[in-house]
Scaffold this motif. Structure first.
Motif, PDB file in Angstrom:
ATOM      1  N   TRP A   1       0.838  -1.220   0.060  1.00 12.19           N
ATOM      2  CA  TRP A   1       0.069   0.094  -0.062  1.00 12.19           C
ATOM      3  C   TRP A   1       0.939   1.122   0.041  1.00 12.19           C
ATOM      4  CZ3 TRP A   1       0.674   3.486   3.643  1.00 12.19           C
ATOM      5  CH2 TRP A   1       1.310   3.066   5.293  1.00 12.19           C
ATOM      6  N   LEU A   2       1.992   1.086   0.423  1.00 13.81           N
ATOM      7  CA  LEU A   2       2.932   2.532   0.907  1.00 13.81           C
ATOM      8  C   LEU A   2       3.349   2.645  -0.450  1.00 13.81           C
ATOM      9  CD1 LEU A   2       5.271   3.437   3.559  1.00 13.81           C
ATOM     10  CD2 LEU A   2       6.193   3.234   1.292  1.00 13.81           C
ATOM     11  N   PHE A   3       3.823   1.813  -1.297  1.00 15.51           N
ATOM     12  CA  PHE A   3       4.287   1.988  -2.472  1.00 15.51           C
ATOM     13  C   PHE A   3       3.317   2.179  -3.949  1.00 15.51           C
ATOM     14  CE2 PHE A   3       6.959  -0.773   0.083  1.00 15.51           C
ATOM     15  CZ  PHE A   3       7.909   0.050   0.223  1.00 15.51           C
ATOM     16  N   ILE A   4       1.894   2.284  -3.226  1.00 15.15           N
ATOM     17  CA  ILE A   4       1.148   3.042  -4.234  1.00 15.15           C
ATOM     18  C   ILE A   4       0.755   4.213  -3.857  1.00 15.15           C
ATOM     19  CG2 ILE A   4      -1.317   2.654  -4.985  1.00 15.15           C
ATOM     20  CD1 ILE A   4      -1.037  -0.464  -4.458  1.00 15.15           C
ATOM     21  N   ILE A   5       0.423   4.524  -2.392  1.00 11.91           N
ATOM     22  CA  ILE A   5       0.029   5.924  -1.994  1.00 11.91           C
ATOM     23  C   ILE A   5       1.063   6.901  -2.244  1.00 11.91           C
ATOM     24  CG2 ILE A   5      -0.483   7.085  -0.036  1.00 11.91           C
ATOM     25  CD1 ILE A   5      -2.190   4.511   0.796  1.00 11.91           C
ATOM     26  N   ALA A   6       2.439   6.610  -1.676  1.00 19.23           N
ATOM     27  CA  ALA A   6       3.549   7.552  -1.408  1.00 19.23           C
ATOM     28  C   ALA A   6       3.810   7.937  -2.739  1.00 19.23           C
ATOM     29  CB  ALA A   6       4.885   6.908  -0.814  1.00 19.23           C
ATOM     30  N   PRO A   7       4.220   7.036  -3.931  1.00 18.06           N
ATOM     31  CA  PRO A   7       4.385   7.560  -5.272  1.00 18.06           C
ATOM     32  C   PRO A   7       3.457   8.258  -5.824  1.00 18.06           C
ATOM     33  CG  PRO A   7       5.097   5.197  -5.034  1.00 18.06           C
ATOM     34  CD  PRO A   7       4.212   5.522  -3.852  1.00 18.06           C
ATOM     35  N   ALA A   8       2.206   8.000  -5.681  1.00 17.74           N
ATOM     36  CA  ALA A   8       0.941   8.884  -6.004  1.00 17.74           C
ATOM     37  C   ALA A   8       0.913  10.174  -5.542  1.00 17.74           C
ATOM     38  CB  ALA A   8      -0.438   8.242  -5.619  1.00 17.74           C
ATOM     39  N   ILE A   9       1.340  10.333  -4.295  1.00 17.14           N
ATOM     40  CA  ILE A   9       1.401  11.545  -3.788  1.00 17.14           C
ATOM     41  C   ILE A   9       2.502  12.495  -4.352  1.00 17.14           C
ATOM     42  CG2 ILE A   9       1.958  12.966  -1.708  1.00 17.14           C
ATOM     43  CD1 ILE A   9       0.688  10.761   0.110  1.00 17.14           C
ATOM     44  N   GLY A  10       3.780  11.945  -4.419  1.00 16.31           N
ATOM     45  CA  GLY A  10       5.045  12.293  -5.084  1.00 16.31           C
ATOM     46  C   GLY A  10       4.635  12.974  -6.716  1.00 16.31           C
ATOM     47  N   ALA A  11       3.960  12.001  -7.300  1.00 13.05           N
ATOM     48  CA  ALA A  11       3.457  12.242  -8.757  1.00 13.05           C
ATOM     49  C   ALA A  11       2.592  13.560  -8.637  1.00 13.05           C
ATOM     50  CB  ALA A  11       3.005  11.035  -9.268  1.00 13.05           C
ATOM     51  N   VAL A  12       1.606  13.474  -8.052  1.00 14.99           N
ATOM     52  CA  VAL A  12       0.872  14.863  -7.709  1.00 14.99           C
ATOM     53  C   VAL A  12       1.753  16.068  -7.343  1.00 14.99           C
ATOM     54  CG1 VAL A  12      -1.143  15.901  -6.412  1.00 14.99           C
ATOM     55  CG2 VAL A  12      -1.225  13.614  -7.183  1.00 14.99           C
ATOM     56  N   ILE A  13       2.624  15.950  -6.681  1.00 14.54           N
ATOM     57  CA  ILE A  13       3.330  17.211  -6.286  1.00 14.54           C
ATOM     58  C   ILE A  13       4.298  17.494  -7.438  1.00 14.54           C
ATOM     59  CG2 ILE A  13       5.444  18.005  -5.002  1.00 14.54           C
ATOM     60  CD1 ILE A  13       4.462  16.136  -2.799  1.00 14.54           C
ATOM     61  N   GLY A  14       4.910  16.720  -8.284  1.00 13.51           N
ATOM     62  CA  GLY A  14       5.554  16.868  -9.350  1.00 13.51           C
ATOM     63  C   GLY A  14       4.804  17.588 -10.401  1.00 13.51           C
ATOM     64  N   GLY A  15       3.489  16.777 -10.728  1.00 10.16           N
ATOM     65  CA  GLY A  15       2.752  17.319 -11.706  1.00 10.16           C
ATOM     66  C   GLY A  15       2.282  18.650 -11.339  1.00 10.16           C
ATOM     67  N   LEU A  16       1.882  19.098 -10.166  1.00  9.82           N
ATOM     68  CA  LEU A  16       1.281  20.358  -9.973  1.00  9.82           C
ATOM     69  C   LEU A  16       2.213  21.248 -10.142  1.00  9.82           C
ATOM     70  CD1 LEU A  16      -1.082  19.612  -6.802  1.00  9.82           C
ATOM     71  CD2 LEU A  16      -2.039  20.424  -8.981  1.00  9.82           C
ATOM     72  N   LEU A  17       3.567  21.060  -9.844  1.00 10.71           N
ATOM     73  CA  LEU A  17       4.618  22.193  -9.954  1.00 10.71           C
ATOM     74  C   LEU A  17       4.647  22.867 -11.626  1.00 10.71           C
ATOM     75  CD1 LEU A  17       7.426  20.732  -7.841  1.00 10.71           C
ATOM     76  CD2 LEU A  17       5.756  22.735  -7.494  1.00 10.71           C
ATOM     77  N   PHE A  18       4.323  21.750 -12.406  1.00  7.77           N
ATOM     78  CA  PHE A  18       4.316  22.131 -13.891  1.00  7.77           C
ATOM     79  C   PHE A  18       2.951  22.636 -14.277  1.00  7.77           C
ATOM     80  CE2 PHE A  18       7.962  19.429 -14.076  1.00  7.77           C
ATOM     81  CZ  PHE A  18       8.818  20.202 -14.967  1.00  7.77           C
ATOM     82  N   ARG A  19       1.706  21.961 -13.746  1.00 15.00           N
ATOM     83  CA  ARG A  19       0.515  22.544 -13.949  1.00 15.00           C
ATOM     84  C   ARG A  19       0.319  23.996 -13.462  1.00 15.00           C
ATOM     85  NH1 ARG A  19      -4.133  19.612 -15.255  1.00 15.00           N
ATOM     86  NH2 ARG A  19      -5.913  20.943 -15.806  1.00 15.00           N
ATOM     87  N   LEU A  20       0.767  24.338 -12.202  1.00 17.18           N
ATOM     88  CA  LEU A  20       0.695  25.696 -11.942  1.00 17.18           C
ATOM     89  C   LEU A  20       1.873  26.603 -12.382  1.00 17.18           C
ATOM     90  CD1 LEU A  20      -0.435  24.683  -8.060  1.00 17.18           C
ATOM     91  CD2 LEU A  20      -1.945  25.307 -10.134  1.00 17.18           C
ATOM     92  N   ASN A  21       2.655  26.160 -13.153  1.00 15.41           N
ATOM     93  CA  ASN A  21       3.793  26.743 -13.614  1.00 15.41           C
ATOM     94  C   ASN A  21       4.831  27.330 -12.704  1.00 15.41           C
ATOM     95  OD1 ASN A  21       2.783  26.830 -16.368  1.00 15.41           O
ATOM     96  ND2 ASN A  21       1.259  28.441 -16.233  1.00 15.41           N
ATOM     97  N   VAL A  22       4.599  26.698 -11.555  1.00 12.60           N
ATOM     98  CA  VAL A  22       5.833  26.853 -10.873  1.00 12.60           C
ATOM     99  C   VAL A  22       7.422  26.563 -11.142  1.00 12.60           C
ATOM    100  CG1 VAL A  22       6.956  26.164  -8.498  1.00 12.60           C
ATOM    101  CG2 VAL A  22       4.263  26.243  -8.789  1.00 12.60           C
ATOM    102  N   ILE A  23       7.286  25.661 -12.193  1.00  8.98           N
ATOM    103  CA  ILE A  23       8.268  25.325 -12.994  1.00  8.98           C
ATOM    104  C   ILE A  23       7.875  25.362 -14.429  1.00  8.98           C
ATOM    105  CG2 ILE A  23      10.038  23.456 -13.867  1.00  8.98           C
ATOM    106  CD1 ILE A  23       9.663  22.178 -11.190  1.00  8.98           C
ATOM    107  N   LYS A  24       8.523  26.425 -15.006  1.00 12.17           N
ATOM    108  CA  LYS A  24       7.986  26.965 -16.596  1.00 12.17           C
ATOM    109  C   LYS A  24       8.831  25.929 -17.823  1.00 12.17           C
ATOM    110  CE  LYS A  24       5.704  31.110 -15.375  1.00 12.17           C
ATOM    111  NZ  LYS A  24       5.824  32.561 -15.481  1.00 12.17           N
ATOM    112  N   PRO A  25       8.350  25.238 -18.615  1.00 17.33           N
ATOM    113  CA  PRO A  25       9.129  24.888 -19.637  1.00 17.33           C
ATOM    114  C   PRO A  25       9.764  25.799 -20.478  1.00 17.33           C
ATOM    115  CG  PRO A  25       6.715  24.526 -20.179  1.00 17.33           C
ATOM    116  CD  PRO A  25       6.816  24.947 -18.647  1.00 17.33           C
TER     117      PRO A  25
END
Length: 219
Positions: free
Chosen positions: A195-219
């Motif tokens: 369960w930890l290896f499903i939930i924790a990577p999912a949380i990390g993925a959301v954090i990483g994705g949001l940084l691009f979605r919110l333009n905190v990191i701009k391509p």
């Protein structure tokens, strides 16, 4: 369908090469060799199936791409299915070659009796942070203004470094499919802790994705 077949093959290869290095050659190649096996597997698949499916081979990567606005929900779910099936197939092949699960299948874990015996909290923090960093590298290396010809190298090297740092902590997941495959066949504690290896990577993925979605990191 071509994309799903590619994701199936790619995830199968990652589990077979990476976990296979740990199970069949770990005593000879050590932690560095295992880390490089995971990293090189990603490099190979990035150039082999990247042009077909993008070579996610990881539900967390697909989730990060969805959160960043680079993938539709229905495609993400289809990728998840193909990735988990590929991981199961890779673990099954490894189990057949190894002659069973007595020595494990490179499953992830934490706590007493598992590698460095790190605790639950340490495992959780490691998997969240490392998955977020991994997704950031992937989204950055494949986004606008990147050098796509070198993306596979950047991603593979990052995964290898994550393994060098963290094999003793959790065996390194940062990929729910990679964890589910071996855990299903090993059972017991490996399955109880997956369960930890499903939930924790999912949380990390959301954090990483949001940084691009919110333009905190701009391509």
């Amino acid at each position: 369908m071509n994309k799903l077949i590619a994701e199936f093959i790619g995830t199968l290869t990652l589990v077979l090469f990476g976990c296979g290095a740990a199970v069949l050659g770990g005593e000879h190649v050590g932690q560095l060799g295992i880390a490089l096996a995971f990293g090189f597997a990603i490099v190979a698949m990035a150039y082999g199936i990247g042009p077909v499916s993008g070579c996610h081979v990881n539900p967390a990567v697909s989730l990060g791409a969805f959160i960043a606005g680079r993938m539709e929900a229905k495609d993400m779910v289809s990728y998840w299915v193909a990735q988990v099936l590929g991981a199961l197939a890779g673990a099954l092949i490894l189990m057949i070659i190894a002659g069973g699960t007595d020595g494990g299948l490179g499953q992830n874990g934490w706590g007493p009796g598992y590698l460095g015996e790190y605790g639950l909290g340490q495992a959780l923090v490691f998997e969240i942070v490392m998955t977020a960093l991994f997704v950031i590298v992937i989204l950055g290396a494949t986004g606008e203004g990147s050098s796509p010809g070198f993306a596979g190298l950047a991603i593979g090297i990052t995964l290898a470094v994550i393994h060098i740092v963290g094999i003793q902590v959790t065996g390194v997941s940062v990929n729910p499919a990679r964890s589910i495959g071996p855990a299903v066949f090993v059972g017991g504690q490996a399955l109880a802790q997956v369960w930890l290896f499903i939930i924790a990577p999912a949380i990390g993925a959301v954090i990483g994705g949001l940084l691009f979605r919110l333009n905190v990191i701009k391509p």
